[in-house]
Design a protein around this motif. Sequence first.
Motif, PDB file in Angstrom:
ATOM      1  N   ASP A 279       0.827  -1.205   0.000  1.00 14.72           N
ATOM      2  CA  ASP A 279       0.000   0.000   0.000  1.00 14.72           C
ATOM      3  C   ASP A 279       0.865   1.261   0.000  1.00 14.72           C
ATOM      4  N   ARG A 280       1.946   1.274   0.801  1.00 14.92           N
ATOM      5  CA  ARG A 280       2.843   2.424   0.793  1.00 14.92           C
ATOM      6  C   ARG A 280       3.505   2.606  -0.567  1.00 14.92           C
ATOM      7  N   LEU A 281       3.815   1.490  -1.220  1.00 20.16           N
ATOM      8  CA  LEU A 281       4.427   1.542  -2.543  1.00 20.16           C
ATOM      9  C   LEU A 281       3.510   2.242  -3.533  1.00 20.16           C
ATOM     10  N   VAL A 282       2.245   1.846  -3.544  1.00 22.27           N
ATOM     11  CA  VAL A 282       1.305   2.429  -4.499  1.00 22.27           C
ATOM     12  C   VAL A 282       1.011   3.881  -4.144  1.00 22.27           C
ATOM     13  N   GLU A 283       0.891   4.167  -2.846  1.00 25.83           N
ATOM     14  CA  GLU A 283       0.617   5.541  -2.438  1.00 25.83           C
ATOM     15  C   GLU A 283       1.775   6.469  -2.794  1.00 25.83           C
ATOM     16  N   ALA A 284       2.993   5.954  -2.811  1.00 25.35           N
ATOM     17  CA  ALA A 284       4.147   6.773  -3.185  1.00 25.35           C
ATOM     18  C   ALA A 284       4.287   6.953  -4.680  1.00 25.35           C
ATOM     19  N   GLY A 285       3.437   6.301  -5.473  1.00 27.63           N
ATOM     20  CA  GLY A 285       3.473   6.461  -6.920  1.00 27.63           C
ATOM     21  C   GLY A 285       4.454   5.569  -7.634  1.00 27.63           C
ATOM     22  N   HIS A 286       4.976   4.530  -6.972  1.00 28.80           N
ATOM     23  CA  HIS A 286       5.924   3.623  -7.626  1.00 28.80           C
ATOM     24  C   HIS A 286       5.172   2.637  -8.529  1.00 28.80           C
ATOM     25  N   ASP A 287       5.883   2.153  -9.506  1.00 26.28           N
ATOM     26  CA  ASP A 287       5.317   1.186 -10.437  1.00 26.28           C
ATOM     27  C   ASP A 287       5.397  -0.210  -9.822  1.00 26.28           C
ATOM     28  N   PRO A 288       4.277  -0.932  -9.696  1.00 27.60           N
ATOM     29  CA  PRO A 288       4.342  -2.290  -9.136  1.00 27.60           C
ATOM     30  C   PRO A 288       5.258  -3.214  -9.924  1.00 27.60           C
ATOM     31  N   ARG A 289       5.337  -3.016 -11.231  1.00 27.89           N
ATOM     32  CA  ARG A 289       6.231  -3.867 -12.031  1.00 27.89           C
ATOM     33  C   ARG A 289       7.687  -3.616 -11.657  1.00 27.89           C
ATOM     34  N   ARG A 290       8.028  -2.354 -11.493  1.00 30.26           N
ATOM     35  CA  ARG A 290       9.408  -2.043 -11.118  1.00 30.26           C
ATOM     36  C   ARG A 290       9.716  -2.573  -9.720  1.00 30.26           C
ATOM     37  N   PHE A 291       8.734  -2.487  -8.820  1.00 31.49           N
ATOM     38  CA  PHE A 291       8.944  -3.029  -7.483  1.00 31.49           C
ATOM     39  C   PHE A 291       9.170  -4.541  -7.532  1.00 31.49           C
ATOM     40  N   THR A 348       7.405 -15.372 -12.190  1.00 32.95           N
ATOM     41  CA  THR A 348       6.146 -15.644 -12.886  1.00 32.95           C
ATOM     42  C   THR A 348       5.210 -14.444 -12.814  1.00 32.95           C
ATOM     43  N   GLY A 349       5.181 -13.774 -11.662  1.00 35.17           N
ATOM     44  CA  GLY A 349       4.344 -12.588 -11.538  1.00 35.17           C
ATOM     45  C   GLY A 349       4.779 -11.465 -12.463  1.00 35.17           C
ATOM     46  N   LEU A 350       6.081 -11.304 -12.669  1.00 37.66           N
ATOM     47  CA  LEU A 350       6.549 -10.281 -13.606  1.00 37.66           C
ATOM     48  C   LEU A 350       6.059 -10.547 -15.024  1.00 37.66           C
ATOM     49  N   ILE A 351       6.058 -11.815 -15.402  1.00 39.34           N
ATOM     50  CA  ILE A 351       5.560 -12.152 -16.739  1.00 39.34           C
ATOM     51  C   ILE A 351       4.065 -11.854 -16.841  1.00 39.34           C
ATOM     52  N   ASP A 352       3.316 -12.161 -15.787  1.00 41.76           N
ATOM     53  CA  ASP A 352       1.870 -11.907 -15.815  1.00 41.76           C
ATOM     54  C   ASP A 352       1.550 -10.420 -15.796  1.00 41.76           C
ATOM     55  N   MET A 353       2.457  -9.595 -15.272  1.00 39.53           N
ATOM     56  CA  MET A 353       2.183  -8.159 -15.184  1.00 39.53           C
ATOM     57  C   MET A 353       2.334  -7.429 -16.511  1.00 39.53           C
ATOM     58  N   ARG A 354       2.883  -8.076 -17.507  1.00 44.34           N
ATOM     59  CA  ARG A 354       3.044  -7.412 -18.801  1.00 44.34           C
ATOM     60  C   ARG A 354       1.675  -7.144 -19.419  1.00 44.34           C
ATOM     61  N   GLY A 355       1.389  -5.885 -19.597  1.00 45.30           N
ATOM     62  CA  GLY A 355       0.110  -5.512 -20.185  1.00 45.30           C
ATOM     63  C   GLY A 355      -1.075  -5.670 -19.268  1.00 45.30           C
ATOM     64  N   ALA A 356      -0.848  -5.893 -17.967  1.00 44.26           N
ATOM     65  CA  ALA A 356      -1.962  -6.073 -17.043  1.00 44.26           C
ATOM     66  C   ALA A 356      -2.630  -4.729 -16.775  1.00 44.26           C
ATOM     67  N   LEU A 362      -2.268  -7.844  -9.081  1.00 44.64           N
ATOM     68  CA  LEU A 362      -1.361  -8.964  -9.353  1.00 44.64           C
ATOM     69  C   LEU A 362      -0.212  -8.988  -8.342  1.00 44.64           C
ATOM     70  N   LEU A 363       0.271  -7.824  -7.938  1.00 47.22           N
ATOM     71  CA  LEU A 363       1.347  -7.787  -6.946  1.00 47.22           C
ATOM     72  C   LEU A 363       0.863  -8.311  -5.599  1.00 47.22           C
TER      73      LEU A 363
END
Length: 702
Positions: A279-291, A348-356, A362-363
């Motif tokens: 939640d802190r990650l998303v609130e800070a504006g970071h990209d879940p894929r990059r995380f 595997t999650g990184l692959i699923d996040m492409r174009g999600a 997903l994270l």
Amino acid sequence: MPVGSLTAVALALYRTYRPATFAEVVGQDHVTEPLRTALAAGRINHAYLFSGPRGCGKTSSARILARSLNCEQGPTPDPCGACSSCVALAPGGPGNIDVTELDAASHGGVDDTRELRDRAFFAPAESRYRVFIVDEAHMITTQGFNALLKIVEEPPEHLVFVFATTEPDKVLPTIRSRTHHYPFRLIPPGTLRKLLERICDQEGAVVAPGVYPLVIRAGGGSARDSLSVLDQLLAGAGPGGVTYERAVALLGVTDVALIDDVVDALAASDRAAVFEAVDRLVEAGHDPRRFAADLLQRLRDVTLLQAVPEAADRGLVEAADDELARMVEQAGKLGPATLARYGEIVHTGLIDMRGATAPRLLLELLCARMLLPAASTAEPGLLERLERLERRNAIAPAAAVAEPAGEDESRSATDRRTFRRPSDESEQPAGGAAAGAARSDARATSDTPAESADAPRAARDAEAEPPPGRATTERPASGRADPSKPDESAAPSPASSGDPAPPAEPAAPVALDAAAARRVWPEILAATRTQSRSVEAMLVNATVRSVENDTLVLGIGAPSLARRLSEQRNADVVAGALHAVLGVRWQVRCEHGDPPPPPAAPRGDPPPPPPAAPQRRSSRPPPERPPPERPPPERRPTASDGGVPLPPEPPDEEAPPDDEEPPPAAGAAGVREAAPAADRDPEEVAIELLSSQLGARAIDRR
């Protein structure tokens, strides 16, 4: 300055510090050394193919090769830098008419290659060789390669081709087979960091040490890309130079503290902390894929540090010193199977996040799968659960080793209490009814398998410390357990030391007690620190007292700290740490003050006797009595244990008496020295008088 005039544009760092000789090329010694040797020997080929990732020095090496070939002192591996050719082909020079650099991405057609072929037959204007540098050679079409095939196969003596490409497999095989192929590689992080630090020193820039790993990672091993990132950071640096916070915000990478929180929470199985970090990650504006990519990189580093403790010294892991210390600590909390499973899930999650469309969802699902190994029946999940069991069993055996001694003491004391007469407890003289009840109790006890198996153990405990008048008390009990072997209780033997364990003992290795909690107390403190540093600070002064059922009892000196640790929220934090380290669901209770003293009765001492017991204990016969005049096996079967006599034996179960009991005195004087008859067992006094006065012998009632 006139209005509308242009200010001078700063030259990019990768252009300012472009290498001018082979000695200045970093991280490509496997290419530069053979080229220098060939130039020194004069073995010059008509075509070269430089391949490798972008920004690793292919085009720069091609220009250096042309400079070395056309130097007035050449061909030489070290251009002089003073002649007209060297000056023209220097990194900031105007260029040379005899050296043509062609971008095949925009000139890769057949017409372009035909024009190049026609120009190649002309002799050089002022240099020794005519050099054609074809960049991005894989973009040349098949027809274009076919147009160049003949001239590459049989070029004029003054012509040298240098093809540079990132994809050598796309170069026509007939062209590739006619060249000397030199594969370039990505620059190692250690070498690249030295290059960045040297350039920052020359520029006079102040850069925080934690910024270099971010720049190297953003550059991906490419010198040009890394210098471009560093140039951007230097352009936006404040008076204090390039800080870590500014670099993190500008490059968009995940903060190391957030990665540490997630890894520590995963190690402690703290679900709330993991999802709060997301939640802190998303609130800070970071990209879940990059995380997710940064988390996968951290898992890789922790895995390497666990497998190779000196990975940082060998250059396998590049990070700041404080970050390395945290990763080493995390490597001790997570097992190899757990790390491998986490890595597979994140990959595997990184692959699923492409174009999600919902990367946060997903994270979160990815984190949920990492927290629940039991949700998967695949091999990685089973290995992680097995790893947890092995970790728990590695803690439990030591507790099981310490258990038998205390268990023997308690069982021995229980056995001794079992053979006490009810008349002694009620302070009444032993009568016929009381003796009958004691005999039935003894018979029932001897018929129980667990008690009969524990009786020899109690006898061995008594033999280890044989005070006067006590050794004979344990041996009749041992004899009653097995009447067919009367002499086994007289002395320890190998057979008696190998008695089978009771049925309940196989469960002991998996039981966890206070000793197991004390052994892993530092790990429990570390797990507590990930949830609450204040609770961890209070636990530093606490001690583990005992485990009562499913409750861990802690002790602490200050009453205020005991009250705070007993609060539900703080107790839940400690219980969570216990579950993370030991895998148990215990409640936690904290008490203040010194722990209660352990039982003072040593092993082999009987329980506290009734009020009349001290008189009987004081009237015990002295050990200096004269030797018996009867054979040792015919000794009387009764004796006193601390003033508590044994019940009479039934005729069909009485074991032969032991020969270690000192016989009574031979005369009346011995009886007077022993004790008044009123304070002793009537039956014992009668047998003693008969033996001393009339010469009677005890009858073996078997």
